[in-house]
Design a protein around this motif. Structure first.
Motif, PDB file in Angstrom:
ATOM      1  N   GLN A  52       0.843  -1.197   0.000  1.00  0.00           N
ATOM      2  CA  GLN A  52       0.000   0.000   0.000  1.00  0.00           C
ATOM      3  C   GLN A  52       0.875   1.243   0.000  1.00  0.00           C
ATOM      4  OE1 GLN A  52      -3.071   0.785  -0.560  1.00  0.00           O
ATOM      5  NE2 GLN A  52      -2.642   2.942  -0.137  1.00  0.00           N
ATOM      6  N   PRO A  53       0.893   1.986  -1.139  1.00  0.00           N
ATOM      7  CA  PRO A  53       0.225   1.677  -2.400  1.00  0.00           C
ATOM      8  C   PRO A  53       0.825   0.424  -3.045  1.00  0.00           C
ATOM      9  CG  PRO A  53       1.740   3.499  -2.681  1.00  0.00           C
ATOM     10  CD  PRO A  53       1.686   3.229  -1.210  1.00  0.00           C
ATOM     11  N   ASP A  57      -3.537   2.718  -6.129  1.00  0.00           N
ATOM     12  CA  ASP A  57      -3.871   3.148  -4.768  1.00  0.00           C
ATOM     13  C   ASP A  57      -5.378   3.301  -4.627  1.00  0.00           C
ATOM     14  OD1 ASP A  57      -3.466   3.972  -2.153  1.00  0.00           O
ATOM     15  OD2 ASP A  57      -3.251   6.080  -2.703  1.00  0.00           O
ATOM     16  N   ALA A  58      -6.133   2.393  -5.260  1.00  0.00           N
ATOM     17  CA  ALA A  58      -7.582   2.560  -5.322  1.00  0.00           C
ATOM     18  C   ALA A  58      -8.329   1.736  -4.288  1.00  0.00           C
ATOM     19  CB  ALA A  58      -8.086   2.184  -6.729  1.00  0.00           C
ATOM     20  N   TYR A  59      -7.628   0.884  -3.519  1.00  0.00           N
ATOM     21  CA  TYR A  59      -8.346   0.039  -2.563  1.00  0.00           C
ATOM     22  C   TYR A  59      -8.513   0.803  -1.260  1.00  0.00           C
ATOM     23  CZ  TYR A  59      -9.999  -4.239  -0.398  1.00  0.00           C
ATOM     24  OH  TYR A  59     -10.778  -5.183   0.222  1.00  0.00           O
ATOM     25  N   GLU A  60      -9.694   1.347  -1.061  1.00  0.00           N
ATOM     26  CA  GLU A  60      -9.962   2.282   0.020  1.00  0.00           C
ATOM     27  C   GLU A  60      -9.646   1.736   1.419  1.00  0.00           C
ATOM     28  OE1 GLU A  60     -11.156   5.788   1.975  1.00  0.00           O
ATOM     29  OE2 GLU A  60     -10.568   5.365  -0.084  1.00  0.00           O
ATOM     30  N   PRO A  61     -10.025   0.502   1.766  1.00  0.00           N
ATOM     31  CA  PRO A  61      -9.734   0.035   3.134  1.00  0.00           C
ATOM     32  C   PRO A  61      -8.247   0.048   3.479  1.00  0.00           C
ATOM     33  CG  PRO A  61     -11.375  -1.372   2.112  1.00  0.00           C
ATOM     34  CD  PRO A  61     -10.876  -0.465   1.028  1.00  0.00           C
ATOM     35  N   LEU A  62      -7.397  -0.375   2.563  1.00  0.00           N
ATOM     36  CA  LEU A  62      -5.957  -0.349   2.856  1.00  0.00           C
ATOM     37  C   LEU A  62      -5.437   1.074   2.933  1.00  0.00           C
ATOM     38  CD1 LEU A  62      -4.383  -3.272   0.771  1.00  0.00           C
ATOM     39  CD2 LEU A  62      -4.710  -3.123   3.246  1.00  0.00           C
ATOM     40  N   ARG A  63      -5.962   1.947   2.087  1.00  0.00           N
ATOM     41  CA  ARG A  63      -5.490   3.333   2.121  1.00  0.00           C
ATOM     42  C   ARG A  63      -5.839   3.982   3.451  1.00  0.00           C
ATOM     43  NH1 ARG A  63      -7.509   5.077  -2.398  1.00  0.00           N
ATOM     44  NH2 ARG A  63      -9.280   6.273  -1.654  1.00  0.00           N
ATOM     45  N   THR A 113      -7.859  -6.165  -5.053  1.00  0.00           N
ATOM     46  CA  THR A 113      -9.313  -6.303  -5.177  1.00  0.00           C
ATOM     47  C   THR A 113      -9.983  -6.802  -3.902  1.00  0.00           C
ATOM     48  OG1 THR A 113      -9.085  -8.551  -6.066  1.00  0.00           O
ATOM     49  CG2 THR A 113      -9.172  -6.731  -7.656  1.00  0.00           C
ATOM     50  N   ALA A 114      -9.259  -7.451  -3.000  1.00  0.00           N
ATOM     51  CA  ALA A 114      -9.882  -7.980  -1.778  1.00  0.00           C
ATOM     52  C   ALA A 114      -8.808  -8.288  -0.747  1.00  0.00           C
ATOM     53  CB  ALA A 114     -10.687  -9.242  -2.081  1.00  0.00           C
ATOM     54  N   VAL A 115      -9.189  -8.198   0.529  1.00  0.00           N
ATOM     55  CA  VAL A 115      -8.315  -8.560   1.648  1.00  0.00           C
ATOM     56  C   VAL A 115      -9.101  -9.476   2.569  1.00  0.00           C
ATOM     57  CG1 VAL A 115      -7.015  -7.719   3.640  1.00  0.00           C
ATOM     58  CG2 VAL A 115      -7.019  -6.403   1.523  1.00  0.00           C
ATOM     59  N   SER A 116      -8.452 -10.521   3.059  1.00  0.00           N
ATOM     60  CA  SER A 116      -9.133 -11.493   3.907  1.00  0.00           C
ATOM     61  C   SER A 116      -9.179 -11.036   5.355  1.00  0.00           C
ATOM     62  CB  SER A 116      -8.440 -12.857   3.832  1.00  0.00           C
ATOM     63  OG  SER A 116      -7.266 -12.868   4.640  1.00  0.00           O
ATOM     64  N   GLY A 176     -16.328  -4.185   1.330  1.00  0.00           N
ATOM     65  CA  GLY A 176     -16.578  -5.253   2.279  1.00  0.00           C
ATOM     66  C   GLY A 176     -15.737  -5.166   3.523  1.00  0.00           C
ATOM     67  N   LEU A 177     -15.015  -4.060   3.701  1.00  0.00           N
ATOM     68  CA  LEU A 177     -14.215  -3.859   4.892  1.00  0.00           C
ATOM     69  C   LEU A 177     -14.576  -2.534   5.511  1.00  0.00           C
ATOM     70  CD1 LEU A 177     -10.654  -4.889   3.690  1.00  0.00           C
ATOM     71  CD2 LEU A 177     -12.248  -6.258   4.980  1.00  0.00           C
ATOM     72  N   ALA A 178     -14.458  -2.432   6.803  1.00  0.00           N
ATOM     73  CA  ALA A 178     -14.637  -1.166   7.471  1.00  0.00           C
ATOM     74  C   ALA A 178     -13.584  -1.055   8.557  1.00  0.00           C
ATOM     75  CB  ALA A 178     -16.033  -1.061   8.066  1.00  0.00           C
ATOM     76  N   LEU A 179     -13.252   0.166   8.928  1.00  0.00           N
ATOM     77  CA  LEU A 179     -12.057   0.349   9.760  1.00  0.00           C
ATOM     78  C   LEU A 179     -12.330   1.163  11.015  1.00  0.00           C
ATOM     79  CD1 LEU A 179      -9.629   1.292   6.867  1.00  0.00           C
ATOM     80  CD2 LEU A 179     -10.171  -0.967   7.705  1.00  0.00           C
ATOM     81  N   THR A 180     -13.531   1.110  11.561  1.00  0.00           N
ATOM     82  CA  THR A 180     -13.813   2.026  12.646  1.00  0.00           C
ATOM     83  C   THR A 180     -14.060   1.363  13.993  1.00  0.00           C
ATOM     84  OG1 THR A 180     -16.155   1.997  12.092  1.00  0.00           O
ATOM     85  CG2 THR A 180     -14.804   3.707  11.095  1.00  0.00           C
TER      86      THR A 180
END
Length: 280
Positions: A46-47, A67-73, A127-130, A273-277
């Protein structure tokens, strides 16, 4: 002659320094994979930075940065968590994607290891993170290899547990795919907020109101105390799990709840499909 003779007949190995590295900083945790017969190296998760590399170590003109995968950013926006690569990347979903491993590292220098997928064609965007992989040793485990077994139905992940033991996690293809789905973690009904969950009496409290009469009221009281016992048993199990975590060196998880980097928002999923809060 045994296999040792065949190995001895191979030409001497030659090492080359990659020209696309920054010689002023430590270069490690790169992920290698082959695409169209050419070696590619992921130098940053990341990126997501991917470089094509020649046999002499020269970085070719094909380099890609996404750098388009929002959850990792959002995960790496602050200074608390860093994301690095682990092991290698392998073809996935019949060659329509690649599967790789990453690990997060926080200020306590503990890890979470997760699988992630990226596109099978340039620019190789994530495209996805487990969800975190269930490695023995918890946050002291470090993955070092990734492969699909010859039968094609299982994935093997080699890793070190707490720097004292070599282990392997072997899971089915279906199980690995299921880890990519966070919906069960983020959308599960919260019993504390679900109107369908109703107790006739608070745990440990005597029933209020007029004295009950008849079988219906007796059954209602029995249900109330049944739920009270269930809640007490759940609390004891939770305490036992906490003790086990302490025994295996997870005190930092209790003291630093932000150590779990990918968190879910209750009753809602982000676009990826991910959230970080909020911790699950």
């Amino acid at each position: 002659a045994g296999p040792g003779g065949a190995v001895a007949a191979l030409p001497p190995a030659a090492g080359h320094r990659f020209t696309c590295q920054d010689v002023h900083h430590a270069n490690k945790n790169w992920i290698g994979f082959s695409h169209a017969g050419v070696l590619h190296m992921i130098t940053s998760v990341q990126p997501h930075a991917v470089h094509a590399v020649g046999e002499d170590g020269q970085c070719l003109s094909d380099s890609f940065l996404t750098d388009a995968y929002e959850p990792l950013r959002r995960l790496t926006d602050g200074a608390d968590v860093a994301v690095h690569g682990s092991a290698t990347a392998i073809p996935w979903r019949n060659g329509t994607a690649y599967l790789a491993l990453l690990h997060t590292k926080d200020r306590s220098k503990k890890y979470h290891t997760m699988a992630y997928m990226f596109e099978a064609q340039p620019p190789f965007a994530v495209t996805a993170v487990s969800r975190p992989l269930p490695l023995a040793g918890g946050r002291s485990a470090f993955a070092s290899s990734l492969s699909v077994l010859p039968a094609g139905d299982k994935v093997a992940i080699g890793y070190g547990a707490a720097d004292v033991e070599a282990r392997a996690l072997v899971v089915s293809i279906g199980y690995m795919e299921s880890l990519m789905d966070w919906s069960g973690q983020c959308d599960a009904p919260d019993p504390a907020l679900d109107a369908s969950v109703h107790l006739d009496a608070s745990p440990g409290a005597a029933p209020s109101g007029p004295a009950p009469t008849g079988r219906a009221d007796a059954a209602r009281i029995a249900r109330a105390y049944h739920y009270s016992g269930f809640i007490l048993a759940s609390a004891l199990v939770a305490a036992a799990v906490a003790c086990i975590r302490l025994a295996y060196g997870h005190l930092d998880w209790l003291l630093h709840p932000r150590a779990l980097p990918i968190r879910c928002k209750p009753k809602r999923l982000d676009r990826e499909g991910l959230a970080l809060t909020r911790p699950t």
